[in-house]
Write a protein that holds these residues in place. Sequence first.
Motif, PDB file in Angstrom:
ATOM      1  N   SER A   1      43.290   2.581  15.865  1.00 16.39           N
ATOM      2  CA  SER A   1      42.419   1.651  16.595  1.00 16.39           C
ATOM      3  C   SER A   1      42.901   1.535  18.033  1.00 16.39           C
ATOM      4  CB  SER A   1      42.406   0.270  15.931  1.00 16.39           C
ATOM      5  OG  SER A   1      43.637  -0.398  16.130  1.00 16.39           O
ATOM      6  N   HIS A   2      41.986   1.156  18.911  1.00 14.66           N
ATOM      7  CA  HIS A   2      42.365   0.929  20.303  1.00 14.66           C
ATOM      8  C   HIS A   2      41.525  -0.188  20.899  1.00 14.66           C
ATOM      9  CE1 HIS A   2      39.246   4.121  20.440  1.00 14.66           C
ATOM     10  NE2 HIS A   2      38.845   3.526  21.564  1.00 14.66           N
ATOM     11  N   LEU A   3      42.065  -0.782  21.944  1.00  9.61           N
ATOM     12  CA  LEU A   3      41.431  -1.904  22.631  1.00  9.61           C
ATOM     13  C   LEU A   3      41.086  -1.448  24.042  1.00  9.61           C
ATOM     14  CD1 LEU A   3      40.934  -5.013  21.992  1.00  9.61           C
ATOM     15  CD2 LEU A   3      42.992  -5.426  23.372  1.00  9.61           C
ATOM     16  N   THR A   4      39.852  -1.723  24.465  1.00 14.10           N
ATOM     17  CA  THR A   4      39.410  -1.275  25.785  1.00 14.10           C
ATOM     18  C   THR A   4      38.870  -2.442  26.596  1.00 14.10           C
ATOM     19  OG1 THR A   4      37.240  -0.708  24.844  1.00 14.10           O
ATOM     20  CG2 THR A   4      38.842   1.085  25.088  1.00 14.10           C
ATOM     21  N   VAL A   5      38.990  -2.313  27.922  1.00  8.92           N
ATOM     22  CA  VAL A   5      38.404  -3.285  28.842  1.00  8.92           C
ATOM     23  C   VAL A   5      37.647  -2.517  29.920  1.00  8.92           C
ATOM     24  CG1 VAL A   5      40.227  -4.987  28.451  1.00  8.92           C
ATOM     25  CG2 VAL A   5      40.450  -3.370  30.352  1.00  8.92           C
ATOM     26  N   TYR A   6      36.750  -3.222  30.592  1.00  5.36           N
ATOM     27  CA  TYR A   6      36.009  -2.635  31.714  1.00  5.36           C
ATOM     28  C   TYR A   6      36.825  -2.784  32.990  1.00  5.36           C
ATOM     29  CZ  TYR A   6      32.721  -2.231  35.560  1.00  5.36           C
ATOM     30  OH  TYR A   6      32.119  -1.880  36.739  1.00  5.36           O
ATOM     31  N   GLU A   7      36.841  -1.724  33.792  1.00  4.16           N
ATOM     32  CA  GLU A   7      37.548  -1.772  35.069  1.00  4.16           C
ATOM     33  C   GLU A   7      36.925  -0.783  36.038  1.00  4.16           C
ATOM     34  OE1 GLU A   7      39.998  -2.816  38.087  1.00  4.16           O
ATOM     35  OE2 GLU A   7      39.874  -3.807  36.135  1.00  4.16           O
TER      36      GLU A   7
ATOM     37  N   GLN B   1      46.800   0.577  21.827  1.00  2.00           N
ATOM     38  CA  GLN B   1      46.440   1.566  20.818  1.00  2.00           C
ATOM     39  C   GLN B   1      47.447   1.518  19.682  1.00  2.00           C
ATOM     40  OE1 GLN B   1      47.953   4.694  19.908  1.00  2.00           O
ATOM     41  NE2 GLN B   1      46.249   5.533  18.727  1.00  2.00           N
ATOM     42  N   VAL B   2      46.959   1.671  18.455  1.00  2.00           N
ATOM     43  CA  VAL B   2      47.822   1.715  17.276  1.00  2.00           C
ATOM     44  C   VAL B   2      47.385   2.900  16.425  1.00  2.00           C
ATOM     45  CG1 VAL B   2      48.554   0.543  15.164  1.00  2.00           C
ATOM     46  CG2 VAL B   2      48.214  -0.772  17.269  1.00  2.00           C
ATOM     47  N   ASP B   3      48.344   3.737  16.044  1.00  2.00           N
ATOM     48  CA  ASP B   3      48.034   4.916  15.233  1.00  2.00           C
ATOM     49  C   ASP B   3      47.808   4.546  13.779  1.00  2.00           C
ATOM     50  OD1 ASP B   3      48.087   6.886  17.176  1.00  2.00           O
ATOM     51  OD2 ASP B   3      50.225   7.288  16.937  1.00  2.00           O
ATOM     52  N   SER B   4      47.023   5.389  13.115  1.00  2.00           N
ATOM     53  CA  SER B   4      46.858   5.289  11.671  1.00  2.00           C
ATOM     54  C   SER B   4      48.204   5.525  10.980  1.00  2.00           C
ATOM     55  CB  SER B   4      45.849   6.343  11.204  1.00  2.00           C
ATOM     56  OG  SER B   4      45.950   6.562   9.818  1.00  2.00           O
TER      57      SER B   4
ATOM     58  N   HIS C   1      47.477  -7.765  15.156  1.00  2.00           N
ATOM     59  CA  HIS C   1      46.251  -7.691  14.368  1.00  2.00           C
ATOM     60  C   HIS C   1      45.699  -6.262  14.340  1.00  2.00           C
ATOM     61  CE1 HIS C   1      46.337 -12.062  14.223  1.00  2.00           C
ATOM     62  NE2 HIS C   1      46.674 -12.012  15.497  1.00  2.00           N
ATOM     63  N   MET C   2      45.931  -5.523  15.418  1.00  2.00           N
ATOM     64  CA  MET C   2      45.534  -4.117  15.423  1.00  2.00           C
ATOM     65  C   MET C   2      46.389  -3.310  14.448  1.00  2.00           C
ATOM     66  SD  MET C   2      44.885  -3.557  19.524  1.00  2.00           S
ATOM     67  CE  MET C   2      44.548  -1.782  19.336  1.00  2.00           C
ATOM     68  N   ARG C   3      47.646  -3.687  14.309  1.00  2.00           N
ATOM     69  CA  ARG C   3      48.506  -3.013  13.318  1.00  2.00           C
ATOM     70  C   ARG C   3      48.004  -3.310  11.910  1.00  2.00           C
ATOM     71  NH1 ARG C   3      52.692  -5.323  16.740  1.00  2.00           N
ATOM     72  NH2 ARG C   3      53.340  -3.755  18.267  1.00  2.00           N
ATOM     73  N   GLU C   4      47.612  -4.548  11.686  1.00  2.00           N
ATOM     74  CA  GLU C   4      47.036  -4.892  10.389  1.00  2.00           C
ATOM     75  C   GLU C   4      45.762  -4.076  10.145  1.00  2.00           C
ATOM     76  OE1 GLU C   4      44.552  -8.523   8.322  1.00  2.00           O
ATOM     77  OE2 GLU C   4      46.044  -9.048   9.849  1.00  2.00           O
ATOM     78  N   LEU C   5      44.934  -3.986  11.149  1.00  2.00           N
ATOM     79  CA  LEU C   5      43.693  -3.210  11.049  1.00  2.00           C
ATOM     80  C   LEU C   5      43.987  -1.754  10.702  1.00  2.00           C
ATOM     81  CD1 LEU C   5      40.708  -2.468  11.546  1.00  2.00           C
ATOM     82  CD2 LEU C   5      41.175  -2.538  14.005  1.00  2.00           C
ATOM     83  N   ALA C   6      44.939  -1.153  11.410  1.00  2.00           N
ATOM     84  CA  ALA C   6      45.265   0.250  11.152  1.00  2.00           C
ATOM     85  C   ALA C   6      45.773   0.450   9.732  1.00  2.00           C
ATOM     86  CB  ALA C   6      46.304   0.741  12.169  1.00  2.00           C
TER      87      ALA C   6
ATOM     88  N   ILE D   1      36.301  -4.468   8.157  1.00  2.00           N
ATOM     89  CA  ILE D   1      37.647  -4.856   8.601  1.00  2.00           C
ATOM     90  C   ILE D   1      37.666  -5.049  10.115  1.00  2.00           C
ATOM     91  CG2 ILE D   1      40.058  -4.149   8.720  1.00  2.00           C
ATOM     92  CD1 ILE D   1      39.546  -2.530   6.121  1.00  2.00           C
ATOM     93  N   VAL D   2      37.031  -4.133  10.848  1.00  2.00           N
ATOM     94  CA  VAL D   2      36.985  -4.248  12.311  1.00  2.00           C
ATOM     95  C   VAL D   2      36.264  -5.531  12.714  1.00  2.00           C
ATOM     96  CG1 VAL D   2      36.285  -3.156  14.477  1.00  2.00           C
ATOM     97  CG2 VAL D   2      36.983  -1.733  12.549  1.00  2.00           C
ATOM     98  N   GLN D   3      35.168  -5.835  12.030  1.00  2.00           N
ATOM     99  CA  GLN D   3      34.417  -7.061  12.322  1.00  2.00           C
ATOM    100  C   GLN D   3      35.291  -8.299  12.099  1.00  2.00           C
ATOM    101  OE1 GLN D   3      31.038  -7.722   9.750  1.00  2.00           O
ATOM    102  NE2 GLN D   3      30.092  -9.168  11.171  1.00  2.00           N
ATOM    103  N   GLU D   4      36.014  -8.298  11.000  1.00  2.00           N
ATOM    104  CA  GLU D   4      36.886  -9.436  10.685  1.00  2.00           C
ATOM    105  C   GLU D   4      37.970  -9.617  11.746  1.00  2.00           C
ATOM    106  OE1 GLU D   4      40.529 -10.377   7.610  1.00  2.00           O
ATOM    107  OE2 GLU D   4      38.932  -9.037   6.919  1.00  2.00           O
TER     108      GLU D   4
END
Length: 284
Positions: A129-135, A144-147, A117-122, A265-268
């Motif tokens: 785009s990138h995905l982050t978590v708390y640690e 992470q997916v490049d444009s 889905h991140m590839r679709e977003l890009a 798009i990010v919201q979706e």
Amino acid sequence: MPRTRKITAPESAALQTATDADDDGAGSSKNRYAAPALDKGLDILELLSRSEQMLTLNQISRQLGRSVNEIFRMVVTLEQRGYLIADNDHYRLSLKLFELAHYHQPIRSLVSTALPHMRELANRAVQSSHLTVYEAGRVIVVAQVDSPERWAFGLKVGALVSLTDTASGHVLLAFRDEAERARMLADHVRMDGEQEIETAQLVRQIDDTRKRGHSRMDSRQIRGVVNLSYPVMGANNRMLAALNVPYIERIDKKVNPSLDEVQGIVQEISARLSRLMGDSSFGA
């Protein structure tokens, strides 16, 4: 197998002296269940995780407030097990801890679900785009997916960013209860270059993020970047991650999706990921 160095004569003497050091405090009732050797090893790993440069044995001992004899055997063992890399008597962390973290089932499941889905977003947004978590007081990039553009701006997987002055940090804080948010802020680890922010201002920004359901803010690290961040929720409305786009605008004749279009798009995609991760109501 990790490559290990041959122990020198001075190191051998230090190892011999260190034999009794692991038993410090073992006799007191307070430390009945303590593991001093484990404490020392974890102290070393945590110190090197915060250091931007390789450290010598003497530097490690000074910064931990322990003698070289106390920590020498720990350093050698960590190197032999592949957690540390040595170069001319200087030490740094290997990637083994990062690899272990990615064997952890919740992170692996989240990343494997999110990546298509991140590839679709890009591709749709023509942005990275990138995905982050708390640690442990910080924010870590786990995917992470490049444009698809011929250039791209993004964060590397494994990169650590600030909790308090980033859009992803605000999202990760905003969608938790007050007690958990307080614990996260108490554990906050300042990053290199992190800007100061007053507590009252931070609280307002977190509240605004929760009310809006997302964060949209100019980057406080890179000029010209607008950071978009939306939460990814799991079952029982549990906060899992933040989905992020560091938006950069083209100024030539190529027409790409606008900031507002990319935000939609990010919201979706974030709402879709939330449903896939078990949330039945978020973003509906």
